[in-house]
Design an enzyme around this catalytic site. Structure first.
Site, PDB file in Angstrom:
ATOM      1  N   HIS A  17     -37.597  29.690  -7.074  1.00 29.43           N
ATOM      2  CA  HIS A  17     -38.745  28.941  -6.560  1.00 29.43           C
ATOM      3  C   HIS A  17     -39.985  29.839  -6.501  1.00 29.43           C
ATOM      4  O   HIS A  17     -41.083  29.438  -6.870  1.00 29.43           O
ATOM      5  CB  HIS A  17     -38.479  28.427  -5.134  1.00 29.43           C
ATOM      6  CG  HIS A  17     -37.417  27.377  -5.022  1.00 29.43           C
ATOM      7  ND1 HIS A  17     -36.365  27.472  -4.144  1.00 29.43           N
ATOM      8  CD2 HIS A  17     -37.248  26.193  -5.673  1.00 29.43           C
ATOM      9  CE1 HIS A  17     -35.594  26.404  -4.250  1.00 29.43           C
ATOM     10  NE2 HIS A  17     -36.096  25.611  -5.174  1.00 29.43           N
ATOM     11  N   LYS A  41     -29.347  13.971  -0.363  1.00 30.15           N
ATOM     12  CA  LYS A  41     -28.862  15.328  -0.092  1.00 30.15           C
ATOM     13  C   LYS A  41     -28.603  15.529   1.393  1.00 30.15           C
ATOM     14  O   LYS A  41     -29.307  14.948   2.231  1.00 30.15           O
ATOM     15  CB  LYS A  41     -29.903  16.363  -0.547  1.00 30.15           C
ATOM     16  CG  LYS A  41     -29.994  16.486  -2.053  1.00 30.15           C
ATOM     17  CD  LYS A  41     -30.831  17.682  -2.462  1.00 30.15           C
ATOM     18  CE  LYS A  41     -30.820  17.844  -3.975  1.00 30.15           C
ATOM     19  NZ  LYS A  41     -31.708  18.900  -4.436  1.00 30.15           N
ATOM     20  N   ARG A  90     -34.922  24.365 -15.266  1.00 35.98           N
ATOM     21  CA  ARG A  90     -33.975  25.432 -15.596  1.00 35.98           C
ATOM     22  C   ARG A  90     -33.280  25.195 -16.926  1.00 35.98           C
ATOM     23  O   ARG A  90     -33.275  26.026 -17.789  1.00 35.98           O
ATOM     24  CB  ARG A  90     -32.909  25.546 -14.491  1.00 35.98           C
ATOM     25  CG  ARG A  90     -33.357  26.362 -13.323  1.00 35.98           C
ATOM     26  CD  ARG A  90     -32.399  26.214 -12.204  1.00 35.98           C
ATOM     27  NE  ARG A  90     -32.184  24.805 -11.902  1.00 35.98           N
ATOM     28  CZ  ARG A  90     -31.654  24.350 -10.807  1.00 35.98           C
ATOM     29  NH1 ARG A  90     -31.233  25.171  -9.900  1.00 35.98           N
ATOM     30  NH2 ARG A  90     -31.504  23.060 -10.606  1.00 35.98           N
ATOM     31  N   SER A 128     -30.291  26.524  -5.105  1.00 37.19           N
ATOM     32  CA  SER A 128     -30.072  26.591  -3.656  1.00 37.19           C
ATOM     33  C   SER A 128     -28.598  26.373  -3.334  1.00 37.19           C
ATOM     34  O   SER A 128     -28.049  27.002  -2.428  1.00 37.19           O
ATOM     35  CB  SER A 128     -30.919  25.526  -2.945  1.00 37.19           C
ATOM     36  OG  SER A 128     -32.283  25.768  -3.156  1.00 37.19           O
TER      37      SER A 128
HETATM   38  O1  PNS Z   1     -35.566  20.226  -4.766  1.00 40.20           O
HETATM   39  P1  PNS Z   1     -35.183  18.800  -5.045  1.00 40.20           P
HETATM   40  O2  PNS Z   1     -34.162  18.318  -4.037  1.00 40.20           O
HETATM   41  O3  PNS Z   1     -34.743  18.569  -6.461  1.00 40.20           O
HETATM   42  O4  PNS Z   1     -36.511  17.949  -4.840  1.00 40.20           O
HETATM   43  C1  PNS Z   1     -36.507  16.562  -5.016  1.00 40.20           C
HETATM   44  C2  PNS Z   1     -37.688  15.971  -4.229  1.00 40.20           C
HETATM   45  C3  PNS Z   1     -37.484  16.227  -2.732  1.00 40.20           C
HETATM   46  C4  PNS Z   1     -38.975  16.607  -4.690  1.00 40.20           C
HETATM   47  C5  PNS Z   1     -37.702  14.438  -4.537  1.00 40.20           C
HETATM   48  O5  PNS Z   1     -36.520  13.860  -4.079  1.00 40.20           O
HETATM   49  C6  PNS Z   1     -38.924  13.769  -3.910  1.00 40.20           C
HETATM   50  O6  PNS Z   1     -39.982  13.751  -4.500  1.00 40.20           O
HETATM   51  N1  PNS Z   1     -38.746  13.225  -2.674  1.00 40.20           N
HETATM   52  C7  PNS Z   1     -39.815  12.559  -1.968  1.00 40.20           C
HETATM   53  C8  PNS Z   1     -39.617  11.038  -1.980  1.00 40.20           C
HETATM   54  C9  PNS Z   1     -40.024  10.464  -3.322  1.00 40.20           C
HETATM   55  O7  PNS Z   1     -41.176  10.399  -3.660  1.00 40.20           O
HETATM   56  N2  PNS Z   1     -39.007  10.036  -4.087  1.00 40.20           N
HETATM   57  C10 PNS Z   1     -39.201   9.412  -5.387  1.00 40.20           C
HETATM   58  C11 PNS Z   1     -39.423  10.419  -6.480  1.00 40.20           C
HETATM   59  S1  PNS Z   1     -39.713   9.594  -7.997  1.00 40.20           S
END
Ligand code: PNS
Length: 166
Positions: A17, A41, A90, A128
């Site tokens: 990150h 999650k 990645r 993570s």
């Molecule tokens: O690190 P991650 O868990 O891959 O991040 C995913 C994250 C938290 C960025 C994604 O789930 C997100 O944007 N969550 C906020 C809610 C949202 O907008 N969801 C729709 C995305 S299209």
């Protein structure tokens, strides 16, 4: 002023990150690291704890700030008038999911582009979840996480003390 939002769970933050954030900070005037929620999650750290670890780890980057938001990413990006959502990629396995999110976010808010930065080769395998698994067995995670977050991660996740019992 070009602002980018770098969203993620950061549960916990890794050196992968940090690499993406550092490179994004060179491309944009301002970068907001957004601690967001993915309801699929199960998190090991609260959003406050994740924010504290991220904040401590990026304090050397003057144009980077940290925030958290429980709503839709697209709404946050619109509110902040950001022009980009920066994500790290990645491997091919990340691509389908990230591509789907990029298209959905574009549909929800057309004013920002998703920009993918490819991870450095040395961080290809880093995640993570991997850090959490190693830390839970008391393994050495200092290669994988920023030093500012190391103690908090080890304290929370260690469940097993290394050592072979006779
Ligand atoms: O690190 P991650 O868990 O891959 O991040 C995913 C994250 C938290 C960025 C994604 O789930 C997100 O944007 N969550 C906020 C809610 C949202 O907008 N969801 C729709 C995305 S299209």
């Amino acid at each position: 002023m070009k602002t980018a939002v770098c969203p993620g769970s950061f549960d916990p933050i890794t050196k992968g990150h940090i690499d993406i954030i550092t490179r994004a900070a060179k491309l944009f005037d301002q970068v907001i690291i957004l601690i967001s929620v993915n309801y699929d999650k199960k998190y090991s750290f609260t959003s406050e704890e994740r924010c504290d670890m991220v904040r401590a780890s990026v304090s050397h980057l003057p144009n980077v700030t940290v925030d958290h938001f429980d709503g839709l990413l697209a709404d946050y990006v619109r509110e902040k008038k950001a022009c980009a959502i920066v994500k790290g990629l990645r491997a091919v396995s990340d691509f389908e999911y990230e591509f789907q999110m990029a298209l959905a976010n574009k549909k929800l808010y057309d004013g920002a582009e998703t920009v993918f930065l490819t991870t450095q080769g040395e961080n290809m395998y880093l995640s993570s979840s991997l850090v959490k698994q190693i830390a839970s067995f008391g393994g050495d995670i200092s290669h994988f996480v920023p030093p500012q977050a190391l103690e908090a991660i080890e304290k929370r996740l260690r469940r097993y003390t290394p050592g072979i019992k006779e």
